[in-house]
Write an enzyme that holds these catalytic residues in place. Structure first.
Site, short mmCIF file in Angstrom:
data_model
loop_
_atom_site.label_atom_id
_atom_site.label_comp_id
_atom_site.label_asym_id
_atom_site.label_seq_id
_atom_site.Cartn_x
_atom_site.Cartn_y
_atom_site.Cartn_z
N SER A 139 0.77 -1.18 0.02
CA SER A 139 -0.21 0.58 0.04
C SER A 139 0.66 1.04 0.11
O SER A 139 1.84 0.90 0.48
CB SER A 139 -1.13 -0.35 1.20
OG SER A 139 -1.94 1.56 1.71
N TYR A 152 -1.33 -0.56 10.66
CA TYR A 152 -1.18 -0.77 9.31
C TYR A 152 -0.81 -0.80 8.26
O TYR A 152 -0.08 -1.38 7.53
CB TYR A 152 -3.26 0.14 8.56
CG TYR A 152 -3.01 -0.58 7.03
CD1 TYR A 152 -3.73 -2.13 6.69
CD2 TYR A 152 -3.13 0.14 5.72
CE1 TYR A 152 -4.03 -1.86 5.38
CE2 TYR A 152 -3.49 -0.35 4.40
CZ TYR A 152 -3.83 -1.26 4.59
OH TYR A 152 -3.68 -1.34 3.03
N1 LIG Z 1 -8.06 -0.47 -0.96
C1 LIG Z 1 -7.92 -0.02 -1.65
O1 LIG Z 1 -8.29 1.62 -1.39
C2 LIG Z 1 -6.38 -0.78 -1.02
C3 LIG Z 1 -5.94 -1.97 -0.19
N2 LIG Z 1 -4.70 -2.37 0.05
C4 LIG Z 1 -4.96 -3.96 0.34
O2 LIG Z 1 -5.30 -4.59 -0.76
C5 LIG Z 1 -5.64 -5.40 -0.56
C6 LIG Z 1 -7.08 -6.24 -0.71
O3 LIG Z 1 -8.24 -5.21 -0.46
P1 LIG Z 1 -9.42 -4.65 -0.83
O4 LIG Z 1 -9.87 -5.81 -2.45
O5 LIG Z 1 -9.47 -3.03 -1.03
O6 LIG Z 1 -10.61 -4.77 0.54
P2 LIG Z 1 -11.77 -6.04 0.38
O7 LIG Z 1 -12.21 -5.64 1.44
O8 LIG Z 1 -12.37 -5.60 -0.82
O9 LIG Z 1 -11.33 -7.44 0.61
C7 LIG Z 1 -10.45 -8.12 1.50
C8 LIG Z 1 -10.25 -9.21 0.73
O10 LIG Z 1 -9.31 -9.80 1.95
C9 LIG Z 1 -9.32 -11.34 2.68
N3 LIG Z 1 -8.88 -11.34 3.61
C10 LIG Z 1 -9.16 -10.63 4.99
N4 LIG Z 1 -8.96 -11.25 6.21
C11 LIG Z 1 -8.33 -12.73 5.32
C12 LIG Z 1 -8.04 -13.55 6.29
N5 LIG Z 1 -7.75 -13.20 7.51
N6 LIG Z 1 -7.69 -14.75 5.71
C13 LIG Z 1 -8.27 -14.96 3.89
N7 LIG Z 1 -8.32 -13.72 3.77
C14 LIG Z 1 -8.73 -12.58 4.70
C15 LIG Z 1 -10.95 -10.87 2.48
O11 LIG Z 1 -12.19 -11.91 2.07
P3 LIG Z 1 -12.12 -13.01 3.33
O12 LIG Z 1 -13.01 -11.98 3.88
O13 LIG Z 1 -14.05 -13.79 2.93
O14 LIG Z 1 -11.82 -13.76 4.08
C16 LIG Z 1 -11.35 -9.98 1.07
O15 LIG Z 1 -11.30 -11.28 0.02
C17 LIG Z 1 -5.48 -5.76 1.18
O16 LIG Z 1 -4.12 -6.39 1.57
C18 LIG Z 1 -5.52 -4.20 1.33
O17 LIG Z 1 -4.81 -4.23 2.62
C19 LIG Z 1 -4.15 -1.73 -0.56
C20 LIG Z 1 -3.92 -0.25 -0.97
C21 LIG Z 1 -4.99 0.62 -1.07
O1 LIG Z 2 -3.99 0.48 1.72
C1 LIG Z 2 -5.11 1.67 1.63
C2 LIG Z 2 -4.52 3.08 0.80
S1 LIG Z 2 -4.60 4.15 2.11
O2 LIG Z 2 -6.32 3.97 3.17
O3 LIG Z 2 -3.98 3.85 2.75
O4 LIG Z 2 -4.83 5.55 1.59
#
Ligand SMILES: NC(=O)C1=CN([C@@H]2O[C@H](COP(=O)(O)OP(=O)(O)OC[C@H]3O[C@@H](n4cnc5c(N)ncnc54)[C@H](OP(=O)(O)O)[C@@H]3O)[C@@H](O)[C@H]2O)C=CC1
Ligand SMILES: O=CCS(=O)(=O)O
EC number: 1.1.1.313
Length: 253
Positions: A139, A152
């Site tokens: 991120s 985070y």
């Molecule tokens: N959206 C944003 O602005 C940004 C997101 N990110 C990162 O991108 C990645 C994906 O996030 P995003 O798609 O945005 O968020 P979502 O919340 O839409 O998706 C997160 C996914 O992670 C899974 N997950 C969470 N905890 C667990 C666990 N313990 N075991 C297995 N799976 C898990 C969830 O599945 P389930 O709950 O079914 O287990 C879900 O599929 C993350 O690592 C996030 O930190 C990075 C930068 C920016």
């Molecule tokens: O990882 C997620 C993006 S932000 O919320 O830190 O800008």
């Protein structure tokens, strides 16, 4: 044999969009996440297109991760790309107001979970060799500090350094490693971070143009299909309508 991608966090956001993107290119899919009903729905959507294997998996559980990898059925064992995408942010309030359990959950998921899956799949990826790819979803928070990011952002800084260090150890194996570091992207991320506050999530994404899950899935696919001699060490992606801000200063009243 078709290429195979192993996706953590395929039930939502980037992971779900990546499942669609790789399926469109004919890759076999191993889709994981905790919510089985969402995995089943995704399998139903995509299995007419490509082979799909689903596993309900909590990445924090190292035994479950090892078992899932050891039990991959024929046709899904030669994983060429690992998308280490599962992750979450919790507790957007200042560090001094956070419940410590939220910090532990972020570390257990974003750090321990990611290394669990990496450890389980490294022998396979090394066996595949040239062109094998690990995309670790970091991120911008792993590089740039901001209020409320505390653990985070620190967990994503771990993802960056772990990616770089893996590169050193994997030199000569042909396996590539990328820290893919997105900025603001509209997914369920903020809903999770705010404990289900839909209004807060809507407010964050309205009136601007955030990245979409599909934007990031496209980058995942691009990184994974570059010519094998190219490794993106880190790819930081922001929407055009996001940039850095000024330093904060504590003034006298
Ligand atoms: N959206 C944003 O602005 C940004 C997101 N990110 C990162 O991108 C990645 C994906 O996030 P995003 O798609 O945005 O968020 P979502 O919340 O839409 O998706 C997160 C996914 O992670 C899974 N997950 C969470 N905890 C667990 C666990 N313990 N075991 C297995 N799976 C898990 C969830 O599945 P389930 O709950 O079914 O287990 C879900 O599929 C993350 O690592 C996030 O930190 C990075 C930068 C920016
Ligand atoms: O990882 C997620 C993006 S932000 O919320 O830190 O800008």
């Amino acid at each position: 044999m078709t290429d195979c991608v192993f996706i953590t966090g395929a039930t939502s956001g980037f992971g779900r969009a990546a499942a669609h993107r790789f399926a469109a290119a004919g890759w076999s899919l191993v889709l994981t996440g905790r919510r089985l009903e969402r995995l089943e729905a995704l399998k139903e959507e995509l299995q007419g297109q490509v082979p799909v294997h689903i596993v309900a998996l909590d990445v924090r559980d190292s035994d479950a991760v090892d078992t899932a990898v050891a039990a991959l059925p024929e046709g899904f064992t030669r994983v060429r790309t690992l998308l280490n995408n599962a992750g979450l942010a919790l507790a957007p309030q200042p560090a001094q107001k956070v419940d410590r359990r939220d910090w532990h959950t972020m570390i257990d998921t974003n750090v321990t979970g990611l290394v669990n899956v990496t450890h389980a799949l490294l022998p396979t990826l090394i066996d595949v060799g040239e062109g094998a790819t690990i995309v670790n979803v970091g991120s911008i928070a792993g590089q740039w500090p901001y209020p409320g990011s505390h653990v985070y952002g620190a967990s994503k800084a771990f993802v960056k350094q772990f990616s770089y260090n893996l590169r050193c150890d994997l030199l000569g194996t042909g396996v590539r490693v990328t820290d893919l570091a997105p900025g603001i992207a509209e997914t369920e991320f903020t809903l999770v971070r705010t404990g289900g506050d839909q209004a807060a999530s809507d407010a964050l994404y309205s009136g601007t143009t955030a990245l979409t899950a599909e934007d990031i899935a496209e980058q995942m696919f691009y990184i994974s299909t570059l010519p094998p001699h190219i490794n993106f060490n880190r790819l930081e992606v922001m929407p055009t309508r996001q940039a850095w801000s000024a330093f904060a200063i504590d003034y006298d009243e």
